[in-house]
Motif scaffolding. Structure first.
Motif, PDB file in Angstrom:
ATOM      1  N   ARG A   1      30.647  36.937  47.600  1.00 19.17           N
ATOM      2  CA  ARG A   1      30.829  35.782  48.493  1.00 19.17           C
ATOM      3  C   ARG A   1      29.624  34.849  48.416  1.00 19.17           C
ATOM      4  O   ARG A   1      29.781  33.628  48.269  1.00 19.17           O
ATOM      5  CB  ARG A   1      31.044  36.243  49.935  1.00 19.17           C
ATOM      6  CG  ARG A   1      31.017  35.045  50.896  1.00 19.17           C
ATOM      7  CD  ARG A   1      31.292  35.379  52.329  1.00 19.17           C
ATOM      8  NE  ARG A   1      30.976  34.219  53.159  1.00 19.17           N
ATOM      9  CZ  ARG A   1      31.556  33.917  54.307  1.00 19.17           C
ATOM     10  NH1 ARG A   1      32.511  34.681  54.777  1.00 19.17           N
ATOM     11  NH2 ARG A   1      31.191  32.854  54.989  1.00 19.17           N
ATOM     12  N   ASP A   2      28.421  35.394  48.536  1.00 19.20           N
ATOM     13  CA  ASP A   2      27.210  34.569  48.545  1.00 19.20           C
ATOM     14  C   ASP A   2      27.024  33.854  47.208  1.00 19.20           C
ATOM     15  O   ASP A   2      26.622  32.681  47.166  1.00 19.20           O
ATOM     16  CB  ASP A   2      25.994  35.441  48.851  1.00 19.20           C
ATOM     17  CG  ASP A   2      26.034  36.045  50.252  1.00 19.20           C
ATOM     18  OD1 ASP A   2      26.814  35.552  51.093  1.00 19.20           O
ATOM     19  OD2 ASP A   2      25.292  37.016  50.487  1.00 19.20           O
TER      20      ASP A   2
ATOM     21  N   ASN B   1      36.146  25.579  47.554  1.00 24.49           N
ATOM     22  CA  ASN B   1      35.982  26.077  48.920  1.00 24.49           C
ATOM     23  C   ASN B   1      36.160  27.584  48.969  1.00 24.49           C
ATOM     24  O   ASN B   1      36.980  28.153  48.241  1.00 24.49           O
ATOM     25  CB  ASN B   1      37.016  25.420  49.842  1.00 24.49           C
ATOM     26  CG  ASN B   1      36.902  23.903  49.843  1.00 24.49           C
ATOM     27  OD1 ASN B   1      35.868  23.362  50.178  1.00 24.49           O
ATOM     28  ND2 ASN B   1      37.966  23.230  49.436  1.00 24.49           N
ATOM     29  N   LEU B   2      35.399  28.226  49.858  1.00 26.98           N
ATOM     30  CA  LEU B   2      35.525  29.663  50.053  1.00 26.98           C
ATOM     31  C   LEU B   2      36.823  30.037  50.758  1.00 26.98           C
ATOM     32  O   LEU B   2      37.390  31.105  50.513  1.00 26.98           O
ATOM     33  CB  LEU B   2      34.352  30.198  50.877  1.00 26.98           C
ATOM     34  CG  LEU B   2      32.961  30.194  50.244  1.00 26.98           C
ATOM     35  CD1 LEU B   2      31.936  30.700  51.257  1.00 26.98           C
ATOM     36  CD2 LEU B   2      32.913  31.040  48.982  1.00 26.98           C
TER      37      LEU B   2
ATOM     38  N   GLN C   1      29.526  27.061  44.114  1.00 27.37           N
ATOM     39  CA  GLN C   1      30.259  25.901  44.604  1.00 27.37           C
ATOM     40  C   GLN C   1      29.305  24.810  45.081  1.00 27.37           C
ATOM     41  O   GLN C   1      29.537  23.620  44.835  1.00 27.37           O
ATOM     42  CB  GLN C   1      31.196  26.320  45.741  1.00 27.37           C
ATOM     43  CG  GLN C   1      32.352  27.199  45.291  1.00 27.37           C
ATOM     44  CD  GLN C   1      33.139  27.770  46.461  1.00 27.37           C
ATOM     45  OE1 GLN C   1      32.624  27.897  47.567  1.00 27.37           O
ATOM     46  NE2 GLN C   1      34.384  28.131  46.219  1.00 27.37           N
ATOM     47  N   ASP C   2      28.235  25.205  45.745  1.00 29.72           N
ATOM     48  CA  ASP C   2      27.241  24.227  46.207  1.00 29.72           C
ATOM     49  C   ASP C   2      26.592  23.517  45.023  1.00 29.72           C
ATOM     50  O   ASP C   2      26.337  22.297  45.080  1.00 29.72           O
ATOM     51  CB  ASP C   2      26.166  24.920  47.045  1.00 29.72           C
ATOM     52  CG  ASP C   2      26.666  25.355  48.419  1.00 29.72           C
ATOM     53  OD1 ASP C   2      27.753  24.894  48.829  1.00 29.72           O
ATOM     54  OD2 ASP C   2      25.976  26.161  49.070  1.00 29.72           O
TER      55      ASP C   2
ATOM     56  N   LYS D   1      29.523  30.920  46.910  1.00 32.13           N
ATOM     57  CA  LYS D   1      29.080  29.756  47.685  1.00 32.13           C
ATOM     58  C   LYS D   1      27.957  29.019  46.973  1.00 32.13           C
ATOM     59  O   LYS D   1      27.963  27.772  46.910  1.00 32.13           O
ATOM     60  CB  LYS D   1      28.629  30.159  49.081  1.00 32.13           C
ATOM     61  CG  LYS D   1      28.275  28.955  49.964  1.00 32.13           C
ATOM     62  CD  LYS D   1      27.880  29.348  51.352  1.00 32.13           C
ATOM     63  CE  LYS D   1      27.714  28.113  52.246  1.00 32.13           C
ATOM     64  NZ  LYS D   1      26.752  27.129  51.684  1.00 32.13           N
TER      65      LYS D   1
END
Length: 339
Positions: free
Chosen positions: A252-253, A299-300, A259-260, A256
């Motif tokens: 997950r981390d 997006n997550l 994506q950032d 993100k």
């Protein structure tokens, strides 16, 4: 047709049962993680994660040192799900349809981690006579990554139900043929090939519209779904997740962070994508592509998945109707505003 589908799904259930009853060695805490994905810019977060070793980085920050990752590319989601059930890979990055089918057939033994992308999918034709979904005849073949169960195949079913009536959802199933996106692009580029239509994803969407004579849009997934639809998400077995909770958090981390980076330094992200995939499309062309409508949906949170699930349950493909998207996603995602 329905009998054939049910037989196929019954076989998948048997395979899943065998896989889940075998040795749980693959579900024990691991340091080498095998992940899979498909070709295409949809999967750019995974390319960034591979290049920058983001899963390894975040696992280490959570106290799990020595983690390594192995990334494997499959042409379609069906091959990925087979690999997961057989224990050949630990985590998949592929479509909503495959996630829902495995969640259903394993009775919750497979669940999502986080979504990664929700860019538009586009049904493209090079046949001048096909201007809408109503124009497909019995011989007009439509390339999809996996027949009947890929995200594209199911969006096509939803579109058919809207165009021809709810009981006609499978009307175009017989038109679909299984081709990975690079092969489908090659088919459309060959004027002698029998496949004239492709339910495409970027960058193949834009390459086809640019390079294939007569190529035009028939419909797009936002038109059918009423908004973005998660086409790629990470998912795994609950056995693996239970044995490796910090790896799940690291995924997950890492997602993100990837994506950032796409949003904050799109040029660097594109350069990484080209390096990892070998895509020869120029950096500038890819940057222009990402400026197109819907192309920055990184997006997550899952998007559009409950409408997808409702269709699959209504048609009998899913035996169990989820009450919420959190039913088929792990708790690591439950704080997100998904749908």
């Amino acid at each position: 047709m329905i009998k054939h589908l049910r037989s196929k799904l019954a076989a998948a259930t048997v395979i899943a049962a065998i896989a889940f009853s075998m040795s749980t060695a693959h579900a024990q805490q691991k340091s080498e993680i095998a992940l899979s994905r498909q070709p295409g810019i949809f999967y750019m977060p995974s390319h960034i994660m591979e290049k920058l070793k983001l899963i390894e980085k975040h696992a280490a920050s959570l106290g799990v040192s020595g983690v390594t990752t192995k990334w494997i590319t499959f042409s379609g989601g069906g091959a990925q799900t087979d690999a997961l059930l057989a224990g050949g890979v630990d985590i998949l990055n592929t479509g909503t349809g495959n996630l829902l089918l495995l969640w259903d057939r394993t009775r919750g033994g497979v669940k999502g981690i986080v979504a990664t992308s929700a860019q538009p999918m586009t049904l493209i034709s090079r046949d001048a006579n096909i201007k809408s979904i109503r124009d497909f005849g019995p011989g007009d073949k439509i390339a999809v990554p996996t027949v009947k169960v890929s995200t594209q195949a199911i969006v096509l079913q939803i579109a058919a139900a809207e165009a021809f009536g709810a009981d006609q959802w499978s009307k175009l199933d017989a038109n679909t043929v299984q081709l990975g996106h690079p092969d489908a692009y090659a088919a459309l580029s060959n004027p002698k090939h029998e496949v004239h239509n492709h339910f495409s994803i970027p960058p193949f969407t834009f390459l086809e519209l640019k390079n294939v004579p007569g190529a035009h849009v028939v419909l797009s997934s936002p038109d059918v779904m009423g908004g973005p639809l998660s086409q790629a998400q990470f998912f795994t077995t609950t056995k693996f997740a239970d044995a490796n909770p910090k790896i799940i958090q690291a995924v997950r981390d890492a997602t993100k962070e990837a994506q950032d980076l796409i949003r904050s330094d799109t040029k660097q992200a594109v350069e990484i994508y080209r390096e990892i995939t070998g895509d020869k499309t120029s950096v500038q062309e890819l940057l222009d592509l990402l400026k197109e409508p819907g192309m920055m949906e990184w997006n997550l949170e899952p998007q559009g998945t409950m409408k997808f699930a409702a269709h699959l349950y209504k048609t009998g493909t899913l035996k169990h109707q989820p009450k919420a998207w959190t039913d088929y996603y792990l708790p690591v995602a439950h704080d997100l505003k998904g749908n």
